[in-house]
Design a protein around this motif. Structure first.
Motif, short mmCIF file in Angstrom:
data_model
loop_
_atom_site.label_atom_id
_atom_site.label_comp_id
_atom_site.label_asym_id
_atom_site.label_seq_id
_atom_site.Cartn_x
_atom_site.Cartn_y
_atom_site.Cartn_z
N PRO A 72 0.83 -1.22 0.00
CA PRO A 72 0.00 0.00 0.00
C PRO A 72 0.86 1.27 0.00
O PRO A 72 1.88 1.33 0.68
CB PRO A 72 -0.79 -0.13 1.31
CG PRO A 72 0.07 -0.97 2.19
CD PRO A 72 0.78 -1.93 1.29
N GLU A 73 0.42 2.25 -0.78
CA GLU A 73 1.11 3.54 -0.82
C GLU A 73 0.11 4.62 -1.22
O GLU A 73 -0.40 4.60 -2.36
CB GLU A 73 2.28 3.51 -1.79
CG GLU A 73 3.09 4.80 -1.80
CD GLU A 73 4.30 4.72 -2.73
OE1 GLU A 73 4.21 5.29 -3.83
OE2 GLU A 73 5.30 4.09 -2.34
N ASP A 74 -0.19 5.52 -0.30
CA ASP A 74 -1.09 6.65 -0.57
C ASP A 74 -2.44 6.20 -1.11
O ASP A 74 -2.96 6.75 -2.09
CB ASP A 74 -0.45 7.63 -1.55
CG ASP A 74 0.85 8.22 -1.03
OD1 ASP A 74 0.93 8.42 0.20
OD2 ASP A 74 1.76 8.48 -1.82
N GLY A 75 -3.01 5.15 -0.50
CA GLY A 75 -4.33 4.69 -0.88
C GLY A 75 -4.36 3.83 -2.13
O GLY A 75 -5.42 3.40 -2.58
N ARG A 76 -3.17 3.58 -2.72
CA ARG A 76 -3.08 2.72 -3.91
C ARG A 76 -2.13 1.57 -3.59
O ARG A 76 -1.55 1.49 -2.51
CB ARG A 76 -2.55 3.51 -5.11
CG ARG A 76 -3.42 4.70 -5.51
CD ARG A 76 -2.79 5.41 -6.69
NE ARG A 76 -1.42 5.85 -6.39
CZ ARG A 76 -0.53 6.20 -7.31
NH1 ARG A 76 -0.83 6.11 -8.58
NH2 ARG A 76 0.67 6.62 -6.94
N TYR A 77 -2.00 0.66 -4.56
CA TYR A 77 -1.05 -0.44 -4.40
C TYR A 77 0.03 -0.35 -5.47
O TYR A 77 -0.26 -0.05 -6.63
CB TYR A 77 -1.77 -1.78 -4.49
CG TYR A 77 -2.48 -2.17 -3.21
CD1 TYR A 77 -1.78 -2.70 -2.14
CD2 TYR A 77 -3.84 -1.96 -3.07
CE1 TYR A 77 -2.42 -3.04 -0.97
CE2 TYR A 77 -4.49 -2.28 -1.89
CZ TYR A 77 -3.77 -2.82 -0.84
OH TYR A 77 -4.41 -3.14 0.32
N ILE A 78 1.27 -0.61 -5.05
CA ILE A 78 2.37 -0.65 -6.00
C ILE A 78 3.00 -2.03 -5.95
O ILE A 78 3.03 -2.68 -4.90
CB ILE A 78 3.43 0.44 -5.69
CG1 ILE A 78 4.03 0.23 -4.29
CG2 ILE A 78 2.85 1.82 -5.85
CD1 ILE A 78 5.21 1.11 -4.00
N LEU A 79 3.49 -2.50 -7.08
CA LEU A 79 4.10 -3.79 -7.17
C LEU A 79 5.47 -3.75 -6.49
O LEU A 79 6.31 -2.92 -6.82
CB LEU A 79 4.24 -4.21 -8.63
CG LEU A 79 4.82 -5.61 -8.90
CD1 LEU A 79 3.90 -6.69 -8.33
CD2 LEU A 79 5.03 -5.81 -10.39
N LYS A 80 5.67 -4.67 -5.55
CA LYS A 80 6.93 -4.72 -4.83
C LYS A 80 8.04 -5.12 -5.78
O LYS A 80 7.92 -6.08 -6.53
CB LYS A 80 6.83 -5.72 -3.67
CG LYS A 80 8.07 -5.82 -2.80
CD LYS A 80 7.84 -6.81 -1.67
CE LYS A 80 9.09 -6.95 -0.80
NZ LYS A 80 8.88 -7.94 0.28
#
Length: 238
Positions: free
Chosen positions: A229-237
């Motif tokens: 999770p990042e700022d209400g969104r999801y980023i691929l690790k």
């Protein structure tokens, strides 16, 4: 000293299918459940497979559980035991790599490994022994004189209560605690721990994970995608 722990759902989280469903299917093959019951279940299952509506899987589960519980009065213990053994032997190694490997890593790191499942305790216990879980809680159907009474207890909708009981039983520490689940019924359990993982989440669980900032992991074919999770969104690790 208290000990760190990790708690897992089993069906759809470790095992790639639903063990409760598999046991009922095995009982139908054995002839231990009425043919009409089997047809009702098969019809509901096909509606789900055809994705006739958004709630088709939930409706399939409702039909399956209702049919099984209706048939309990005539279910013999030896037929049930046979079904449990057959399902364990077929499904014990049909698992997701992510959760299987996570269990191994956490055990090596000294974590106590727990499982809370809505499937029959008898098959969950076998799965737990196979993968080295330290304690498990599954659905228990009461038996007397080799017959089922129809009474049962389930942790399905109270996984937070069950987890708190296990924490007290084993003097466990919430610091560093981990939980992994795949559906809405796992939300209370995930909300208790320090590190929650929504694994191949249902729509309802994904919405809650996004709201709470929980990690999401997807495993498809031979790929594992970890989303942070990042700022209400999801980023691929990376």
């Amino acid at each position: 000293m208290s000990q760190k722990f990790a708690v897992f759902d089993i069906d759809g989280t470790l095992i790639r299918w639903q063990l409760f469903h598999a046991i009922v299917g095995e009982l139908i093959k054995l002839g231990a459940l009425d043919k009409q019951v089997g047809q009702e279940i098969q019809t509901a299952r096909m509606h789900w497979k055809q994705r006739t509506h958004d709630e088709s899987f939930r409706e399939y589960e409702k039909v399956l559980v209702a049919a099984y519980e209706h048939a309990l009065a005539n279910l013999k213990n030896e037929d049930f035991t046979h079904a449990v053994d057959a399902v364990f032997n077929e499904y014990k190694d049909q698992v997701y790599r992510y959760t299987r490997n996570l269990i191994r890593e956490l055990k090596a790191a000294g974590y106590m490994i727990l499982a809370i499942s809505g499937s029959h305790h008898e098959v969950i216990q076998k799965i737990a022994e196979h993968y080295g879980f330290d304690d498990v809680v599954g659905q228990i159907y009461e038996q007397q004189n080799g017959r089922f009474t129809g009474e049962h207890t389930t942790p399905m909708y109270h996984k937070d209560v069950v987890l708190n009981e296990l924490i007290a039983k084993h003097n466990l520490d919430l610091e560093g605690s981990i939980a992994v689940g795949d559906s809405e019924s796992d939300i209370p359990m995930l909300a208790l721990v320090e590190q929650a993982v929504a694994f191949n989440p249902s729509r309802g669980l994904f919405a809650e994970a996004q709201k709470q900032g929980w990690k999401v992991v997807l495993e498809r074919k031979n790929m594992i995608y970890e989303l942070e999770p990042e700022d209400g969104r999801y980023i691929l690790k990376g």
